[in-house]
Design an enzyme around this catalytic site. Structure first.
Site, short mmCIF file in Angstrom:
data_model
loop_
_atom_site.label_atom_id
_atom_site.label_comp_id
_atom_site.label_asym_id
_atom_site.label_seq_id
_atom_site.Cartn_x
_atom_site.Cartn_y
_atom_site.Cartn_z
N TYR A 156 0.84 -1.21 0.00
CA TYR A 156 0.00 0.00 0.00
C TYR A 156 0.87 1.26 0.00
O TYR A 156 0.66 2.19 -0.79
CB TYR A 156 -0.90 -0.04 1.23
CG TYR A 156 -1.90 1.10 1.34
CD1 TYR A 156 -3.08 1.07 0.61
CD2 TYR A 156 -1.66 2.18 2.18
CE1 TYR A 156 -4.00 2.10 0.71
CE2 TYR A 156 -2.57 3.21 2.29
CZ TYR A 156 -3.74 3.16 1.55
OH TYR A 156 -4.65 4.19 1.66
N LYS A 160 1.17 4.17 -2.89
CA LYS A 160 0.83 5.57 -2.59
C LYS A 160 2.03 6.50 -2.79
O LYS A 160 1.86 7.67 -3.12
CB LYS A 160 0.29 5.67 -1.15
CG LYS A 160 -1.05 4.95 -0.95
CD LYS A 160 -2.13 5.54 -1.84
CE LYS A 160 -3.48 4.87 -1.66
NZ LYS A 160 -4.50 5.42 -2.58
P1 NAP Z 1 -13.29 2.66 0.92
O1 NAP Z 1 -14.24 3.21 1.92
O2 NAP Z 1 -12.78 1.28 1.06
O3 NAP Z 1 -13.98 2.84 -0.54
C1 NAP Z 1 -13.25 2.44 -1.67
C2 NAP Z 1 -14.00 2.88 -2.91
O4 NAP Z 1 -13.21 2.52 -4.06
C3 NAP Z 1 -15.34 2.18 -3.09
O5 NAP Z 1 -16.24 3.07 -3.71
C4 NAP Z 1 -15.00 1.00 -4.03
O6 NAP Z 1 -16.10 0.57 -4.83
C5 NAP Z 1 -13.97 1.68 -4.92
N1 NAP Z 1 -13.06 0.75 -5.58
C6 NAP Z 1 -12.18 -0.12 -5.02
N2 NAP Z 1 -11.51 -0.77 -5.97
C7 NAP Z 1 -11.96 -0.29 -7.16
C8 NAP Z 1 -11.65 -0.57 -8.52
N3 NAP Z 1 -10.72 -1.48 -8.85
N4 NAP Z 1 -12.33 0.09 -9.49
C9 NAP Z 1 -13.26 1.02 -9.17
N5 NAP Z 1 -13.59 1.33 -7.91
C10 NAP Z 1 -12.95 0.66 -6.92
O7 NAP Z 1 -11.97 3.57 0.81
P2 NAP Z 1 -11.68 5.04 1.39
O8 NAP Z 1 -11.22 4.90 2.78
O9 NAP Z 1 -12.81 5.95 1.07
O10 NAP Z 1 -10.40 5.45 0.52
C11 NAP Z 1 -10.50 6.21 -0.68
C12 NAP Z 1 -9.09 6.54 -1.16
O11 NAP Z 1 -8.39 7.27 -0.14
C13 NAP Z 1 -8.24 5.29 -1.42
O12 NAP Z 1 -7.38 5.54 -2.52
C14 NAP Z 1 -7.43 5.15 -0.15
O13 NAP Z 1 -6.23 4.45 -0.36
C15 NAP Z 1 -7.19 6.59 0.19
N6 NAP Z 1 -6.89 6.80 1.62
C16 NAP Z 1 -7.77 6.44 2.59
C17 NAP Z 1 -7.44 6.64 3.93
C18 NAP Z 1 -8.37 6.30 5.06
O14 NAP Z 1 -7.96 6.43 6.22
N7 NAP Z 1 -9.59 5.87 4.81
C19 NAP Z 1 -6.19 7.19 4.25
C20 NAP Z 1 -5.31 7.53 3.24
C21 NAP Z 1 -5.67 7.34 1.92
P3 NAP Z 1 -17.13 -0.59 -4.30
O15 NAP Z 1 -17.96 0.05 -3.21
O16 NAP Z 1 -17.94 -0.92 -5.49
O17 NAP Z 1 -16.27 -1.69 -3.79
#
Ligand code: NAP
Length: 248
Positions: A156, A160
């Site tokens: 991961y 990133k």
């Molecule tokens: P999340 O709640 O797990 O949601 C992930 C989203 O991405 C969902 O809408 C999922 O669709 C979609 N997705 C996953 N794989 C996909 C693919 N191959 N093609 C199209 N859509 C896909 O994640 P999140 O926490 O909101 O994170 C969003 C972004 O922020 C990510 O890039 C993550 O790495 C980054 N981020 C998050 C955090 C954190 O603390 N949450 C911190 C740093 C960075 P489905 O619902 O259809 O599965």
């Protein structure tokens, strides 16, 4: 004041979490929103309706961000449906956390495909209409882990960190065409991705965060709104940490 009136935004992975919050914030500010998801059909339909209630055009596309051909098809479909792509948010992402000794090749490849190749796939497509329009804002979701690393998250973190190098390069390549490209590096944000961290009690995590809490998806969406809008017209090639001072 609405900051994105009549703009067209394409947001990947917006059926849940940070992507959903960004899609809503953009619609509140007058943007027409195309968004993708992988499997959450019902949530995507519900979001489509929620966004349309702001009086903007909204459409969900089931499209695998890790698939190059799908990104090409998606961009063509969005251009046919919306006529432009002014803002692109590469948000879709996954984690498959494991210590390196246990991390399988499949887990490594899955993360690279969904998190890093996805950013190449869609950026490569959307810059074509943006270059013609001589304007565009691309926003990529990195992570503080991409800057600092984290034990148990090598795949991961590598994906990133790769996004940051890609973002800075694209900002340099396409600045002369008035296309900006920036990263958001969130810390711990309350979504499905971090839900498991609370299992052993959230307090131990809060101690690592000077603001003393996890962030909310809406707080990341506000940064995305800034980067998408003319408010950030001289900001490009940057990584905006959104982490409650967890990294400084
Ligand atoms: P999340 O709640 O797990 O949601 C992930 C989203 O991405 C969902 O809408 C999922 O669709 C979609 N997705 C996953 N794989 C996909 C693919 N191959 N093609 C199209 N859509 C896909 O994640 P999140 O926490 O909101 O994170 C969003 C972004 O922020 C990510 O890039 C993550 O790495 C980054 N981020 C998050 C955090 C954190 O603390 N949450 C911190 C740093 C960075 P489905 O619902 O259809 O599965």
């Amino acid at each position: 004041m609405k900051l994105l009136e009549n703009k067209v935004a394409l947001v990947t992975g917006a059926s849940r979490g940070i992507g959903e919050a960004i899609a809503i914030r953009f619609a509140e500010h007058g943007a027409n929103v195309a968004f993708t998801y992988l499997s959450s059909d019902e949530r995507a339909k519900a979001l489509e309706e929620k966004l349309a209630a702001y009086g903007v055009k909204a459409k969900a596309y089931k499209s695998d961000a890790g698939n190059y051909a799908a990104a090409e098809q998606l961009t063509n479909d969005v251009l046919a449906d919306f006529g432009a792509v002014d803002i692109c948010v590469n948000n879709a992402g996954i984690s498959r956390d494991n210590l390196l000794l246990r991390l399988t090749e499949e887990q490594w490849d899955d993360v690279m495909q969904a998190n890093l190749k996805s950013v190449y796939n869609l950026t490569k497509q959307v810059i074509k209409p943006m270059m013609k329009a001589r304007a565009g804002s691309i926003i990529n979701l990195s992570s503080v882990v991409g800057v600092e690393g984290n034990a148990g998250q090598s795949s991961y973190a590598a994906s990133k960190a790769g996004i940051i190098g890609f973002t800075k390069s694209i900002a340099q390549e396409l600045g002369s065409r008035n296309i900006r490209c920036n990263c958001i590096a969130p810390g711990f944000i309350e979504t499905d991705m971090t839900h498991y961290l609370k299992d052993g009690g959230a307090e131990k995590w809060f101690q690592k965060i000077p603001l003393g809490r996890f962030g909310k998806p809406e707080e990341v969406a506000d940064v995305a709104l800034f980067l998408a809008s003319g408010m950030s017209s001289y900001v490009s090639g940057q990584v905006i940490h959104t982490c409650g001072a967890m990294t400084t």
